[in-house]
Design an enzyme around this catalytic site. Structure first.
Site, mmCIF file in Angstrom:
data_model
loop_
_atom_site.group_PDB
_atom_site.id
_atom_site.type_symbol
_atom_site.label_atom_id
_atom_site.label_comp_id
_atom_site.label_asym_id
_atom_site.label_seq_id
_atom_site.Cartn_x
_atom_site.Cartn_y
_atom_site.Cartn_z
ATOM 1 N N LYS A 68 -31.778 44.733 8.577
ATOM 2 C CA LYS A 68 -33.184 44.764 8.125
ATOM 3 C C LYS A 68 -34.099 45.184 9.277
ATOM 4 O O LYS A 68 -34.971 46.045 9.097
ATOM 5 C CB LYS A 68 -33.609 43.391 7.583
ATOM 6 C CG LYS A 68 -32.800 42.946 6.379
ATOM 7 C CD LYS A 68 -33.318 41.619 5.856
ATOM 8 C CE LYS A 68 -32.255 40.859 5.092
ATOM 9 N NZ LYS A 68 -31.304 40.138 5.982
ATOM 10 N N THR A 69 -33.888 44.602 10.455
ATOM 11 C CA THR A 69 -34.726 44.952 11.601
ATOM 12 C C THR A 69 -34.491 46.408 11.997
ATOM 13 O O THR A 69 -35.440 47.146 12.307
ATOM 14 C CB THR A 69 -34.393 44.043 12.811
ATOM 15 O OG1 THR A 69 -34.318 42.703 12.340
ATOM 16 C CG2 THR A 69 -35.427 44.137 13.902
ATOM 17 N N ASP A 113 -40.044 39.098 10.098
ATOM 18 C CA ASP A 113 -38.718 38.589 9.767
ATOM 19 C C ASP A 113 -38.866 37.183 9.183
ATOM 20 O O ASP A 113 -39.866 36.507 9.451
ATOM 21 C CB ASP A 113 -37.892 38.547 11.066
ATOM 22 C CG ASP A 113 -36.403 38.567 10.777
ATOM 23 O OD1 ASP A 113 -36.014 38.724 9.603
ATOM 24 O OD2 ASP A 113 -35.616 38.425 11.734
ATOM 25 N N THR A 162 -33.706 36.341 3.969
ATOM 26 C CA THR A 162 -32.366 36.062 3.435
ATOM 27 C C THR A 162 -32.502 35.222 2.167
ATOM 28 O O THR A 162 -31.531 34.941 1.498
ATOM 29 C CB THR A 162 -31.533 35.266 4.467
ATOM 30 O OG1 THR A 162 -32.330 34.181 4.931
ATOM 31 C CG2 THR A 162 -31.137 36.135 5.643
ATOM 32 N N ARG A 222 -23.061 44.114 12.164
ATOM 33 C CA ARG A 222 -23.209 43.327 13.398
ATOM 34 C C ARG A 222 -21.882 42.637 13.754
ATOM 35 O O ARG A 222 -21.501 42.547 14.917
ATOM 36 C CB ARG A 222 -24.321 42.288 13.218
ATOM 37 C CG ARG A 222 -24.660 41.557 14.501
ATOM 38 C CD ARG A 222 -25.733 40.525 14.266
ATOM 39 N NE ARG A 222 -27.015 41.129 13.998
ATOM 40 C CZ ARG A 222 -28.027 40.491 13.410
ATOM 41 N NH1 ARG A 222 -27.890 39.239 13.023
ATOM 42 N NH2 ARG A 222 -29.172 41.093 13.212
#
Ligand code: ADE
Length: 349
Positions: A68-69, A113, A162, A222
């Site tokens: 997302k970032t 965020d 989330t 990630r």
């Protein structure tokens, strides 16, 4: 602790974050996966550039670690503007947001965020900013109270969460584009790993070896990149930098990450349901107490992937191990689990 796992989808420390940073795509054209979203965004960005307007506000929701970032970065890069990042918990008072908003230049991107953790007082500040690029600041109180309007530049808000279900509907309805991020396919992860291997100067990685890492990465770039770094260390010390299928197997077995990317905490969770609670149904609190873990942590960091791969079912009567989950553990359950689930399952979100 469950949050410090090798297969944790969140960054496990500042080193992890920094390396993650260096491996992320620098432009939207380099972005792999999330094809539908990338196409929607490319159109939205181009259209807004034609009109010399900011892109519409965007809400991204989905599990952690899916980029997302990173998406916020490549969007700002494509817009040719600056990205400003903050998070829901960091914005304690309405005035914290005023600072962030007044710093924005035209068409900049403000990334928030964990937007579901925005305090209500701050949320109210954000509505006029999102709708009219205006901030209403209340001065004084009681009979002297008055509201001063401050204009801010037209900007794009990108909210990430989330927990889309925890967002208030007034906030949610102010986003023009709402998109759920999906887990990445093995093929997408393999391409990401190939690219990362190049950036990390890993010259001797077999395609098949990267494939195995992709299979164990729980659909999450990630995690894939973190596993690759562990394998690289192992190869450096043990195999003269050669990364074959067996190097990956040995390196990840040593770390306790199995063929499907489950680690000892996942297996312990499933084993407890299988052996102590006879496959369930069992309440989350009971499993948490047996594991000596926090129920919220289990719900946020252990269960999502087990639900996703169909090893665990959340039913009205509690958590249940599925036949696939039991097979993976190599245990047999005495009851016909799957019929039970079919008629009693609930939506886990
Ligand atoms: N590195 C991490 N995530 C990536 C992605 N989605 N595309 C390309 N490289 C990445």
């Amino acid at each position: 602790m469950a949050t410090e796992r090798l297969i944790s989808p969140t960054a496990t420390g500042s080193d992890d974050q920094n390396i993650n940073w260096s491996l992320r795509p620098q432009s939207i054209d380099e972005y792999i996966g999330q094809q539908d979203l990338i196409e929607r965004l490319s159109i939205a960005i181009q259209a807004s550039q034609f009109r010399d307007e900011p892109m519409e506000h965007l809400l991204l929701h989905g599990p952690p670690g899916l980029g997302k970032t990173t998406l916020a970065h490549v969007i700002a890069q494509k817009m040719g503007t600056q990205l400003h990042t903050t998070s829901g918990p960091a914005l304690a008072k309405g005035t914290d947001l005023v600072g962030a908003l007044t710093r924005l230049k035209p068409r900049d991107v403000l990334f928030i965020d964990e937007i579901h953790r925005l305090p209500v007082a701050v949320e109210e500040f954000i509505y006029p900013a999102m709708e009219d690029f205006r901030i209403d600041v209340c001065l004084d109180s009681g009979m002297h109270a008055r509201t001063v309007q401050i204009k801010c530049k037209p900007f794009t808000l990108i909210g990430a969460t989330t927990r889309a279900g925890m967002l208030s509907s007034p906030l949610r309805s102010r986003f023009g584009i709402i998109h759920h991020l999906d887990y990445y396919t093995h093929d997408e992860l393999r391409i990401i790993l190939s690219r990362s291997a190049g950036l990390l100067n890993i010259a001797h990685a077999h395609e098949e070896a990267l494939n195995i890492i992709a299979e164990r990465a729980r659909g999450t770039p990630r995690i894939a990149n973190r596993l690759l770094r562990r394998v690289r260390d192992f190869a450096h010390v043990r195999t003269n930098n050669k990364i074959t299928q067996s190097t990956v197997d040995d390196a990840l077995n040593l770390e306790g990450v199995d063929a499907l990317g489950l680690d000892h905490i996942d297996r312990r969770y499933l084993t407890i349901i299988a052996s102590i609670y006879e496959g369930g149904p069992v309440g989350l609190e009971a499993v948490a107490a047996t594991m000596n873990e926090d129920a919220g942590t289990l719900e946020d960091v252990v269960e999502p992937y087990l639900l996703q791969i169909g090893f665990l079912a959340r039913t009205r009567r509690g958590r249940m191990l599925t036949t696939a989950g039991a097979d993976h553990l190599g245990v047999t359950l005495d009851r016909p689990v799957d019929d039970h689930i079919l008629f009693n399952s609930e939506d886990p979100e």
